[in-house]
Design a protein around this motif. Structure first.
Motif, PDB file in Angstrom:
ATOM      1  N   ARG A  49       0.855  -1.195   0.000  1.00  0.00           N
ATOM      2  CA  ARG A  49       0.000   0.000   0.000  1.00  0.00           C
ATOM      3  C   ARG A  49       0.884   1.236   0.000  1.00  0.00           C
ATOM      4  NH1 ARG A  49      -1.567   0.124   5.027  1.00  0.00           N
ATOM      5  NH2 ARG A  49      -0.058  -1.491   5.551  1.00  0.00           N
ATOM      6  N   ILE A  50       0.308   2.359  -0.449  1.00  0.00           N
ATOM      7  CA  ILE A  50       1.028   3.632  -0.435  1.00  0.00           C
ATOM      8  C   ILE A  50       0.045   4.723  -0.049  1.00  0.00           C
ATOM      9  CG2 ILE A  50       0.666   4.048  -2.909  1.00  0.00           C
ATOM     10  CD1 ILE A  50       3.449   5.411  -2.927  1.00  0.00           C
ATOM     11  N   TRP A  51       0.480   5.632   0.786  1.00  0.00           N
ATOM     12  CA  TRP A  51      -0.358   6.752   1.221  1.00  0.00           C
ATOM     13  C   TRP A  51       0.558   7.878   1.673  1.00  0.00           C
ATOM     14  CZ3 TRP A  51       0.782   2.564   4.160  1.00  0.00           C
ATOM     15  CH2 TRP A  51       1.240   2.768   5.471  1.00  0.00           C
ATOM     16  N   PHE A  52      -0.030   8.959   2.099  1.00  0.00           N
ATOM     17  CA  PHE A  52       0.795  10.110   2.481  1.00  0.00           C
ATOM     18  C   PHE A  52       0.047  10.950   3.499  1.00  0.00           C
ATOM     19  CE2 PHE A  52      -1.951  11.742  -0.770  1.00  0.00           C
ATOM     20  CZ  PHE A  52      -2.217  13.054  -0.403  1.00  0.00           C
ATOM     21  N   GLU A  53       0.828  11.811   4.146  1.00  0.00           N
ATOM     22  CA  GLU A  53       0.305  12.872   5.004  1.00  0.00           C
ATOM     23  C   GLU A  53       0.993  14.156   4.602  1.00  0.00           C
ATOM     24  OE1 GLU A  53       0.957  11.884   9.056  1.00  0.00           O
ATOM     25  OE2 GLU A  53      -1.013  10.948   9.291  1.00  0.00           O
ATOM     26  N   SER A  54       0.200  15.229   4.502  1.00  0.00           N
ATOM     27  CA  SER A  54       0.809  16.481   4.052  1.00  0.00           C
ATOM     28  C   SER A  54       0.018  17.661   4.602  1.00  0.00           C
ATOM     29  CB  SER A  54       0.838  16.534   2.519  1.00  0.00           C
ATOM     30  OG  SER A  54       1.427  17.741   2.077  1.00  0.00           O
ATOM     31  N   GLU A  55       0.733  18.724   4.896  1.00  0.00           N
ATOM     32  CA  GLU A  55       0.137  19.979   5.313  1.00  0.00           C
ATOM     33  C   GLU A  55       0.883  21.098   4.599  1.00  0.00           C
ATOM     34  OE1 GLU A  55      -0.989  22.438   9.404  1.00  0.00           O
ATOM     35  OE2 GLU A  55      -0.103  20.427   9.500  1.00  0.00           O
ATOM     36  N   GLU A  56       0.132  21.968   3.999  1.00  0.00           N
ATOM     37  CA  GLU A  56       0.742  22.995   3.159  1.00  0.00           C
ATOM     38  C   GLU A  56       1.721  23.845   3.981  1.00  0.00           C
ATOM     39  OE1 GLU A  56      -0.731  25.921  -0.470  1.00  0.00           O
ATOM     40  OE2 GLU A  56      -2.164  25.178   1.015  1.00  0.00           O
ATOM     41  N   ASP A  57       2.911  24.056   3.386  1.00  0.00           N
ATOM     42  CA  ASP A  57       4.004  24.851   3.968  1.00  0.00           C
ATOM     43  C   ASP A  57       4.650  24.169   5.179  1.00  0.00           C
ATOM     44  OD1 ASP A  57       3.658  26.901   2.102  1.00  0.00           O
ATOM     45  OD2 ASP A  57       2.130  27.876   3.336  1.00  0.00           O
ATOM     46  N   LYS A  58       4.268  22.907   5.457  1.00  0.00           N
ATOM     47  CA  LYS A  58       4.879  22.223   6.591  1.00  0.00           C
ATOM     48  C   LYS A  58       5.471  20.883   6.206  1.00  0.00           C
ATOM     49  CE  LYS A  58       2.136  24.375  10.240  1.00  0.00           C
ATOM     50  NZ  LYS A  58       1.264  24.145  11.417  1.00  0.00           N
ATOM     51  N   GLY A  59       5.435  20.533   4.933  1.00  0.00           N
ATOM     52  CA  GLY A  59       6.075  19.308   4.486  1.00  0.00           C
ATOM     53  C   GLY A  59       5.109  18.159   4.287  1.00  0.00           C
ATOM     54  N   SER A  60       5.667  17.058   3.753  1.00  0.00           N
ATOM     55  CA  SER A  60       4.883  15.866   3.446  1.00  0.00           C
ATOM     56  C   SER A  60       5.649  14.625   3.881  1.00  0.00           C
ATOM     57  CB  SER A  60       4.582  15.782   1.944  1.00  0.00           C
ATOM     58  OG  SER A  60       3.950  16.944   1.467  1.00  0.00           O
ATOM     59  N   THR A  61       4.892  13.560   4.164  1.00  0.00           N
ATOM     60  CA  THR A  61       5.477  12.265   4.473  1.00  0.00           C
ATOM     61  C   THR A  61       4.750  11.217   3.646  1.00  0.00           C
ATOM     62  OG1 THR A  61       5.957  12.960   6.737  1.00  0.00           O
ATOM     63  CG2 THR A  61       6.023  10.593   6.256  1.00  0.00           C
ATOM     64  N   PHE A  62       5.509  10.484   2.826  1.00  0.00           N
ATOM     65  CA  PHE A  62       4.947   9.413   2.009  1.00  0.00           C
ATOM     66  C   PHE A  62       5.356   8.079   2.616  1.00  0.00           C
ATOM     67  CE2 PHE A  62       4.329  12.850  -0.890  1.00  0.00           C
ATOM     68  CZ  PHE A  62       3.293  12.458  -1.720  1.00  0.00           C
ATOM     69  N   TYR A  63       4.396   7.134   2.612  1.00  0.00           N
ATOM     70  CA  TYR A  63       4.626   5.808   3.163  1.00  0.00           C
ATOM     71  C   TYR A  63       4.292   4.766   2.100  1.00  0.00           C
ATOM     72  CZ  TYR A  63       3.949   8.473   7.493  1.00  0.00           C
ATOM     73  OH  TYR A  63       4.025   9.408   8.490  1.00  0.00           O
ATOM     74  N   PHE A  64       5.037   3.663   2.125  1.00  0.00           N
ATOM     75  CA  PHE A  64       4.614   2.504   1.343  1.00  0.00           C
ATOM     76  C   PHE A  64       5.028   1.248   2.091  1.00  0.00           C
ATOM     77  CE2 PHE A  64       8.876   3.305  -0.372  1.00  0.00           C
ATOM     78  CZ  PHE A  64       9.438   2.035  -0.430  1.00  0.00           C
ATOM     79  N   THR A  65       4.317   0.172   1.833  1.00  0.00           N
ATOM     80  CA  THR A  65       4.582  -1.091   2.522  1.00  0.00           C
ATOM     81  C   THR A  65       4.913  -2.170   1.503  1.00  0.00           C
ATOM     82  OG1 THR A  65       2.298  -1.860   2.441  1.00  0.00           O
ATOM     83  CG2 THR A  65       2.911  -0.467   4.299  1.00  0.00           C
ATOM     84  N   VAL A  66       5.752  -3.119   1.941  1.00  0.00           N
ATOM     85  CA  VAL A  66       6.102  -4.284   1.136  1.00  0.00           C
ATOM     86  C   VAL A  66       6.038  -5.503   2.052  1.00  0.00           C
ATOM     87  CG1 VAL A  66       7.777  -5.346  -0.406  1.00  0.00           C
ATOM     88  CG2 VAL A  66       7.652  -2.854  -0.251  1.00  0.00           C
ATOM     89  N   PRO A  67       5.355  -6.581   1.648  1.00  0.00           N
ATOM     90  CA  PRO A  67       5.285  -7.768   2.518  1.00  0.00           C
ATOM     91  C   PRO A  67       6.666  -8.383   2.733  1.00  0.00           C
ATOM     92  CG  PRO A  67       3.607  -7.833   0.790  1.00  0.00           C
ATOM     93  CD  PRO A  67       4.530  -6.718   0.440  1.00  0.00           C
ATOM     94  N   LEU A  68       6.911  -8.880   3.898  1.00  0.00           N
ATOM     95  CA  LEU A  68       8.162  -9.567   4.192  1.00  0.00           C
ATOM     96  C   LEU A  68       8.208 -10.910   3.464  1.00  0.00           C
ATOM     97  CD1 LEU A  68       8.639  -8.983   8.013  1.00  0.00           C
ATOM     98  CD2 LEU A  68       9.578  -7.663   6.112  1.00  0.00           C
ATOM     99  N   SER A  69       9.419 -11.358   3.167  1.00  0.00           N
ATOM    100  CA  SER A  69       9.598 -12.643   2.506  1.00  0.00           C
ATOM    101  C   SER A  69       9.213 -13.769   3.461  1.00  0.00           C
ATOM    102  CB  SER A  69      11.057 -12.817   2.051  1.00  0.00           C
ATOM    103  OG  SER A  69      11.279 -14.130   1.588  1.00  0.00           O
TER     104      SER A  69
END
Length: 739
Positions: A710-730
C-alpha cells in the motif's frame, strides 16, 4: 370593516326605492288595509246593542270614531317606536353611499359597515314586531267596544238592560274582533317586514353575527292563525244571530247579514294572501338557488337566501346558505386545485421538454427501463450509439433486445449474458460506475468501446421502480491513448541509447583522467547526474507505457531492504548537495522482502526526487523503515513508521513500512485527492512549479500495488509531506531481532 356590494346595496335600498322613509310605508299599508273593515265594525256593534234611535246612533258613532282614533294613534306610535331601529339602520345606509368616479351614489365593496349594536337592534325589531304588535293590535280591538258599551247606557239610560243573550253576543263579538285582528295584523306586518328582516339577516351574516330575535315554531303559528281564521267568522256570525234574536225584529236584517257575510268572506282571503306571500317567499328563494345550482352546475356568485322568519323556514334558509357556503368553498378549493394541477402539468411538460432537449443533446447515450426491464426512454445519442432508428419503435422492447447481446463483449472479449448487462444488474440493486464494454460492428463496421454507468431508480420508500444507464463512446479516447502509449514507448526506447552513450563517456572520462581541472570534473559529474535523471525519466516512460498496456512485469526475489534503501539514499545524497538525506533502519536487523529490486529502487527514487525538489535549501529528508503487523485495512490509523508497534510473529503476517519525510512546501488540501493520478502535478502554474511530468507517484502506486503493498501520504501545506509505502516480508525471511 368592509361588507360586500350586494349586502350593502340591499341595506342602502331599504325603503329608498319609492318612498323616502320605511316606517310610513309600513303604517300606511297596515292601517290602510284595516280601515275598510274598521268602518263596518261600529255598524255591527250598534246592531248588537239594538240601537234604533238616530240621535243615539250618531252619538255612539262619534264616540266609536273618537275611540278608534285614539286607539289607532296609540298603535301607530307603538309601531313607529318598535320600527325605530330599522329606520336608524336605513338612514345609516342611505347616508353612507360610495361615490363613483362620475359623482353618483353607488354602493359597493369597501363601504363602512354599520355598528353591530345597530344591526342587532334592527334584527330584533324586524323579527319580533309582527307577532308582538299583532297581539297588541288584536287585544286593542277586543277591548275597544267595552267602554263604548258602558257609554251607551250612559247616553241612553232608558235602554232596556243588556241581558244574558246580548251579553254573550257582545263577548262573541269581542272574540271575533280579536280573532280577526290577530291574523290580519300578523300577516300584513309579516309581509311588510319580512324583506327588511331578510336584508338585515344577510348583513348580520356577513358581519359574522348570530341572527337575533325570538324563534317561533311555524307549526304552532299556523295552528293559532288557522284557529283564528276559523273562530273569527264563526264568532262573528254567532254574535250577529244572538244579537238579532235577543230583541224585537229590526228592519234591514237581510242587508246587514249580507254585508257582514261579505266582510267575513273577504277578510279570510286577504289574511291568507298576505300570510301565503310571507311564507312562499323563502321557499321561492330556496327553489331559485337550487335551480341555479342545477342549471349552472356551479355555486359561484350565488346570492344567499334572506332569513325572513325565525322558524323552520328560517332554519331551512340558513341551512341552504350554509350548504352554498360549503359548496362555494369546495368549488374554490377545486378551482385552486385544478389551477395548481394545470400549472404543475405545464411545469412538468416544460421540464419534460427541457429534459428531453438536454438528453437529446448529450454526447452520452442515456437509457431507462421499468421494473420489468422494458425500455421506457432513450435519447438521440443512444439511438446513434446502437445504430437504431425510430425511437417510438424501441420503447417497450426488452433491454436485451435493444442492446443486442450478440454484439456485446467484455473488454477481454468474453460475450455478455443478460444478467451481466449493467441495466439488468442495476434492476437488482447494483450500482455500476465506468464499466468498459465493446460493441461489435458499430459505426462504419468498427468496434465501439463504451464506458457505462448504471444505477437503480428508487421510490421514496426505497422500492426499485426501474433503472437508468449512461453509456459513453470512448473509442477515440482509447485510440488516442493507444497512439500516445505507442509514442511514449517508441520515444523512450529512442532516448535510452543516446543517454547510455552520454553516461558511458562521462564515466570513462571521470575514471581515466586524473589530472582534470576541478571545473571540468564538476561538469562531467553534472553530465553523469543529468544522464541518470534522464535515464530515470526514460524508465518511468517505459513503465507507464507498460502499465497502460497492462504488460508491466514485476519479478519476485528476496531483497535486503536495508541494503537497497542505503544504496538508493547514498546515490540521492550525492546529487542532493543542498539537502541532508538521512536513513534510519531502526534497532532490528534490516528486513528481507519479496520484491522486484529495480521497481523498489524506482519507487524510492521517485519519492526522494520529489522530496528534494520541493524542500528548501538545507532541509532534512528522513528515510525510515520499520516492521509492523500487516494492517487489515487499506490505510492504517498510524502513519509515522517509528510509532508502529513491533510484534514477534511469522513473516507472512508482517510487512515493512518505508517512509520518506521532507520539510517542503506540502500539498494543498484541495489537490490531495488527485495526487496519484497520471500526469497530475499539484503545483502547476504556482511559484513552486519545479517541472516534472507528473507520473512518478502514479507509477509508484501501481508498482507497490503489484507487490501487494500500500502507499499513502500525510501532508500539510508549507509544513512538508510524508509518504509511506509497505512491502510484505519474505516468507523465508529470518525472524526479526528484538531487544
Amino acid at each position: 370593516m368592509a361588507i360586500s356590494r350586494a349586502a350593502w346595496f340591499r341595506v342602502w335600498n331599504l325603503g329608498r326605492a319609492r318612498t323616502r322613509s320605511f316606517t310610513p310605508r309600513v303604517v300606511a299599508y297596515a292601517f290602510g288595509i284595516e280601515l275598510p273593515y274598521s268602518l263596518l265594525v261600529p255598524v255591527a256593534h250598534l246592531r248588537l246593542l239594538g240601537v234604533v234611535d238616530s240621535t243615539v246612533q250618531a252619538r255612539m258613532v262619534g264616540l266609536i270614531g273618537l275611540m278608534y282614533v285614539v286607539k289607532t294613534a296609540g298603535l301607530i306610535a307603538l309601531l313607529v317606536h318598535m320600527l325605530r331601529p330599522i329606520e336608524r339602520l336605513r338612514r345609516y345606509a342611505v347616508g353612507h353611499p360610495l361615490r363613483s368616479g362620475a359623482g353618483f351614489e353607488e354602493p359597493g365593496a369597501g363601504a363602512a359597515a354599520p355598528p353591530e349594536d345597530l344591526i342587532l337592534a334592527a334584527a330584533n325589531a324586524a323579527y319580533d314586531t309582527p307577532l308582538a304588535f299583532a297581539t297588541v293590535w288584536a287585544i286593542s280591538w277586543a277591548l275597544l267596544y267595552l267602554p263604548v258599551t258602558v257609554a251607551f247606557y250612559v247616553i241612553a239610560p232608558n235602554q232596556s238592560p243588556l241581558g244574558v243573550q246580548r251579553g254573550i253576543a257582545l263577548a262573541l263579538f269581542a272574540l271575533a274582533l280579536f280573532a280577526a285582528a290577530l291574523p290580519l295584523a300578523y300577516s300584513i306586518l309579516g309581509r311588510l317586514l319580512s324583506p327588511a328582516a331578510g336584508v338585515i339577516s344577510l348583513l348580520a351574516r356577513e358581519r359574522g353575527l348570530s341572527v337575533p330575535g325570538k324563534g317561533y315554531s311555524l307549526a304552532v303559528r299556523l295552528v293559532i292563525l288557522g284557529a283564528c281564521l276559523a273562530i273569527a267568522p264563526t264568532s262573528w256570525m254567532a254574535a250577529m244571530v244572538l244579537g238579532e234574536t235577543a230583541g224585537p225584529a229590526k228592519p234591514g236584517l237581510n242587508l246587514t247579514l249580507a254585508i257582514f257575510s261579505m266582510v267575513a268572506v273577504t277578510w279570510a282571503p286577504v289574511c291568507a294572501g298576505f300570510l301565503a306571500g310571507a311564507l312562499a317567499g323563502p321557499f321561492q328563494q330556496v327553489a331559485a338557488v337550487i335551480q341555479a345550482i342545477v342549471r349552472r352546475g356551479e355555486v359561484d356568485r350565488l346570492e344567499r337566501i334572506p332569513v325572513y322568519f325565525k322558524d323552520e323556514i328560517g332554519a331551512l334558509a340558513g341551512g341552504v346558505n350554509a350548504m352554498v357556503d360549503r359548496l362555494e368553498e369546495s368549488s374554490r378549493r377545486t378551482r385552486s386545485y385544478l389551477a395548481e394541477r394545470e400549472r404543475l402539468l405545464q411545469d412538468a411538460a416544460q421540464r419534460a421538454a427541457q429534459l428531453g432537449a438536454v438528453l437529446d443533446n448529450l454526447v452520452e447515450g442515456v437509457f431507462a427501463c421499468d421494473r420489468q426491464g422494458r425500455l421506457t426512454m432513450l435519447n438521440a445519442s443512444g439511438l446513434r450509439l446502437l445504430g437504431l432508428s425510430g425511437r417510438s419503435e424501441q420503447v417497450g422492447r426488452m433491454v436485451e433486445e435493444v442492446m443486442d447481446l450478440s454484439r456485446m463483449r467484455h473488454s477481454d472479449g468474453r460475450p455478455f449474458t443478460r444478467d451481466e448487462l449493467p441495466m439488468v444488474r442495476a434492476l437488482a440493486g447494483e450500482t455500476i460506475v465506468q464499466e468498459e464494454q465493446v460493441l461489435e460492428g458499430g459505426r462504419a463496421g468498427r468496434d465501439v468501446f463504451l464506458r457505462t454507468s448504471a444505477a437503480p431508480i428508487r421510490s421514496e420508500c426505497g422500492t426499485i421502480l426501474g433503472a437508468v444507464t449512461v453509456a459513453r463512446d470512448v473509442t477515440e479516447l482509447m485510440e488516442l491513448d493507444l497512439v500516445k502509449d505507442q509514442f511514449i514507448r517508441v520515444g523512450a526506447h529512442e532516448l535510452k541509447t543516446p543517454v547510455a552513450i552520454m553516461k558511458g563517456y562521462a564515466l570513462a572520462l571521470l575514471r581515466n583522467t586524473t589530472d582534470l581541472p576541478a571545473p571540468r570534473r564538476k561538469m562531467l559529474e553534472a553530465i553523469d547526474r543529468g544522464a541518470d535523471r534522464i535515464n530515470r525519466i526514460v524508465d518511468d516512460l517505459l513503465a507507464i507505457s507498460q502499465v497502460s498496456l497492462d504488460v508491466l512485469q514485476v519479478s519476485e526475489e528476496d531483497v535486503d531492504l536495508g541494503a537497497l534503501l542505503q544504496e538508493t539514499v547514498d546515490r540521492a545524497a550525492k546529487s542532493a548537495s543542498r539537502h541532508r538525506v538521512r536513513l534510519s533502519l531502526g534497532a532490528e536487523r534490516p528486513p528481507v522482502v519479496r520484491a522486484d529490486p529495480e521497481r523498489l529502487r524506482q519507487v524510492l527514487a521517485s519519492l526522494l526526487d520529489n522530496a528534494m525538489k520541493y524542500s528548501p535549501d538545507g532541509g532534512d529528508i528522513d528515510v525510515r523503515v520499520a516492521v509492523a503487523e500487516r494492517a487489515p485495512v487499506s490505510r492504517p490509523s498510524l502513519c509515522d513508521a517509528a510509532l508502529f508497534s513491533h510484534r514477534r510473529g511469522s513473516a507472512p503476517g508482517f510487512e515493512a513500512i518505508v517512509s520518506v519525510r521532507d520539510q517542503g512546501v506540502g500539498i494543498p488540501a484541495h489537490k490531495q485527492a488527485r495526487i496519484f493520478e497520471r500526469f497530475f502535478r499539484a503545483h502547476t502554474d504556482t511559484r513552486h512549479d519545479y517541472g516534472g511530468m507528473g507520473i512518478g507517484l502514479f507509477l509508484a502506486k501501481d508498482m507497490i500495488s503489484r507487490h501487494g503493498g500500500r502507499i499513502w501520504f500525510e501532508s500539510e501545506e508549507d509544513k512538508g509531506s510524508t509518504f509511506y509505502f509497505t512491502v510484505p516480508l519474505s516468507s523465508e525471511a529470518p525472524t526479526v531481532d528484538r531487544r
